[in-house]
Scaffold this active site. Structure first.
Site, PDB file in Angstrom:
ATOM      1  N   GLY A  41       0.790  -1.250  -0.050  1.00  0.00           N
ATOM      2  CA  GLY A  41       0.117  -0.140  -0.146  1.00  0.00           C
ATOM      3  C   GLY A  41       0.759   1.106  -0.023  1.00  0.00           C
ATOM      4  O   GLY A  41       0.490   2.298   0.796  1.00  0.00           O
ATOM      5  N   ALA A  42       1.882   1.211  -0.763  1.00  0.00           N
ATOM      6  CA  ALA A  42       2.880   2.349  -0.792  1.00  0.00           C
ATOM      7  C   ALA A  42       2.558   3.553  -1.857  1.00  0.00           C
ATOM      8  O   ALA A  42       3.190   4.362  -1.749  1.00  0.00           O
ATOM      9  CB  ALA A  42       4.294   1.705  -1.031  1.00  0.00           C
ATOM     10  N   SER A  64       0.017   5.520  -1.575  1.00  0.00           N
ATOM     11  CA  SER A  64      -0.858   6.755  -0.805  1.00  0.00           C
ATOM     12  C   SER A  64      -0.649   6.663   0.814  1.00  0.00           C
ATOM     13  O   SER A  64      -0.216   5.588   1.270  1.00  0.00           O
ATOM     14  CB  SER A  64      -2.322   6.100  -1.074  1.00  0.00           C
ATOM     15  OG  SER A  64      -3.320   6.766  -0.320  1.00  0.00           O
ATOM     16  N   GLY A  65      -0.946   7.763   1.174  1.00  0.00           N
ATOM     17  CA  GLY A  65      -1.109   7.981   2.697  1.00  0.00           C
ATOM     18  C   GLY A  65       0.209   7.487   3.504  1.00  0.00           C
ATOM     19  O   GLY A  65       1.356   7.851   2.983  1.00  0.00           O
ATOM     20  N   ILE A  66       0.046   6.660   4.494  1.00  0.00           N
ATOM     21  CA  ILE A  66       1.022   6.382   5.301  1.00  0.00           C
ATOM     22  C   ILE A  66       2.084   5.595   4.528  1.00  0.00           C
ATOM     23  O   ILE A  66       3.385   5.620   4.969  1.00  0.00           O
ATOM     24  CB  ILE A  66       0.526   5.688   6.588  1.00  0.00           C
ATOM     25  CG1 ILE A  66      -0.488   6.529   7.231  1.00  0.00           C
ATOM     26  CG2 ILE A  66       1.528   5.119   7.370  1.00  0.00           C
ATOM     27  CD1 ILE A  66      -1.298   5.809   8.512  1.00  0.00           C
ATOM     28  N   GLY A  67       1.727   4.656   3.892  1.00  0.00           N
ATOM     29  CA  GLY A  67       2.750   3.711   2.913  1.00  0.00           C
ATOM     30  C   GLY A  67       3.289   4.734   1.921  1.00  0.00           C
ATOM     31  O   GLY A  67       4.581   4.090   1.975  1.00  0.00           O
ATOM     32  N   TYR A  88     -13.842  -3.134  10.821  1.00  0.00           N
ATOM     33  CA  TYR A  88     -12.533  -2.428  10.831  1.00  0.00           C
ATOM     34  C   TYR A  88     -11.929  -2.752  11.855  1.00  0.00           C
ATOM     35  O   TYR A  88     -10.824  -3.071  12.126  1.00  0.00           O
ATOM     36  CB  TYR A  88     -12.855  -0.945  10.328  1.00  0.00           C
ATOM     37  CG  TYR A  88     -11.349  -0.366  10.374  1.00  0.00           C
ATOM     38  CD1 TYR A  88     -10.614  -0.625   9.052  1.00  0.00           C
ATOM     39  CD2 TYR A  88     -10.885   0.555  11.375  1.00  0.00           C
ATOM     40  CE1 TYR A  88      -9.418   0.255   8.943  1.00  0.00           C
ATOM     41  CE2 TYR A  88      -9.825   1.270  11.387  1.00  0.00           C
ATOM     42  CZ  TYR A  88      -8.807   1.092  10.101  1.00  0.00           C
ATOM     43  OH  TYR A  88      -7.622   1.447   9.958  1.00  0.00           O
TER      44      TYR A  88
END
Ligand SMILES: NC(=O)c1ccc[n+]([C@@H]2O[C@H](COP(=O)([O-])OP(=O)(O)OC[C@H]3O[C@@H](n4cnc5c(N)ncnc54)[C@H](OP(=O)(O)O)[C@@H]3O)[C@@H](O)[C@H]2O)c1
Length: 297
Positions: free
Chosen positions: A10-11, A13-16, A167
């Site tokens: 998940g790199a 977007s966002g934290i990744g 979640y």
């Protein structure tokens, strides 16, 4: 000396994305994973430009599907002779309608629990080839909310689905499965691979975008206001922490720890944990993962 090779899921977007950028800036060999080729290509080019590091690769897989997780692990094994780090960051928050994947699994559980467990198990042999293999799995403070052991009879929430429950439970279950795996490593005497988890706090990102069209207007408004509050962090903060957990000497040898977004060890709420509950969850996950685990651990 060759730089460490670290896979971040998940790199794009966002934290990744921030994790991959922080690693790239420190000169590491980063393998950026995403599910959308165009998005990953764009993120990879940006990170190369911002970091000046050309040693960045990409891999594509839909991690809600175990067959794709298996193919991803095979691709990584074909391309690389070892891995120094695996950051299980990819995750989803679905909406109020329960969605099943083509393989018949509830999508939140498939992406946030079964997939990191399967990917990690398949890649442990490659991580074992590193002198200091580190696995970091991103959970969430939501693991602590509204959970109850009564849902262990219905792990994929066929009868009890509610998006925040799915979640929260997925982020609880991913902790238990990682601790179970960590325990197995110690029992097998694999001491050069560590497994830790972290919770990134609240950071603005695209989380939940997969289900935006299912959300009522009041919830979209609430999220928009929430994201403006000072409580919501720049994803750079947990991203930098992920990169440090995977590389810094400060964390070398630490295993089975739960870190916060700044790398402090947190005391985990174990209210619903028991060896029996852990085993029930593990056995359930294994019925899903085992068909894909022929030559792992
Ligand atoms: N942001 C927060 O406040 C917060 C708080 C607690 C925990 N977390 C956790 O932090 C992690 C990163 O989330 P984020 O906030 O940075 O959200 P994000 O911006 O939406 O990033 C999530 C990443 O995971 C990927 N992903 C989602 N489903 C996937 C699938 N089926 N197959 C492959 N890749 C998939 C996304 O790909 P696409 O770009 O293609 O969608 C994206 O690259 C998640 O595990 C999340 O649960 C976030």
């Amino acid at each position: 000396m060759k730089p460490k090779t670290i896979l971040v899921t998940g790199a794009n977007s966002g934290i990744g994305y921030q994790t991959a950028l922080a690693l790239a800036r420190q000169g590491y060999h980063v393998i950026m994973h995403g599910r959308n080729e165009q998005k990953v290509k764009k993120a990879l080019e940006e990170i190369k430009e911002q970091s000046g590091n050309e040693n960045i690769d990409s891999v594509i897989a839909d991690l809600s599907l175990m067959a794709e997780v298996k193919k991803l692990a095979e691709k990584i094994k074909d391309r690389y002779d070892h891995l120094d780090g695996l950051i299980n960051n990819a995750g989803t928050q679905m909406g109020n309608v329960r969605v099943e994947t083509a393989e018949g699994h509830e999508k939140t559980m498939a992406t946030n629990v079964f997939s990191p467990l399967l990917l990690t198990t398949l890649l442990i042999p490659l991580l074992s080839k590193s002198a200091d293999g580190r696995i970091i799995t991103v959970s969430s403070a939501s693991y602590n909310q509204g959970t109850s052991d009564r849902y262990l009879d219905d792990i994929e929430l066929k009868n009890n689905y509610e998006f925040s429950r799915a979640y929260g439970l997925s982020k609880l279950y991913v902790l238990w499965t990682m601790w179970h795996l960590e325990n197995q490593l110690r029992q097998k005497g694999i001491n050069n691979v560590t497994i830790n988890c972290m919770e990134p706090g609240s950071a603005y990102s695209n989380l939940g975008s997969e289900s935006l069209n299912q959300r009522p207007i009041w919830m979209k408004a609430l999220v928009a206001v929430w994201e403006k509050l000072p409580l919501t962090k720049d994803p750079k903060i947990p991203g930098t922490t992920n990169a440090l957990l995977a590389t810094s000497n400060e964390f070398r040898g630490l295993t089975g720890k739960f870190f916060d977004f700044e790398g402090r060890i947190e005391k985990e709420n174990r209210e619903y944990y028991s060896p029996q509950n852990d085993q029930r969850l593990w056995d359930y996950c294994m019925t899903i993962c085992e068909p894909f685990l022929s030559e792992a651990l």
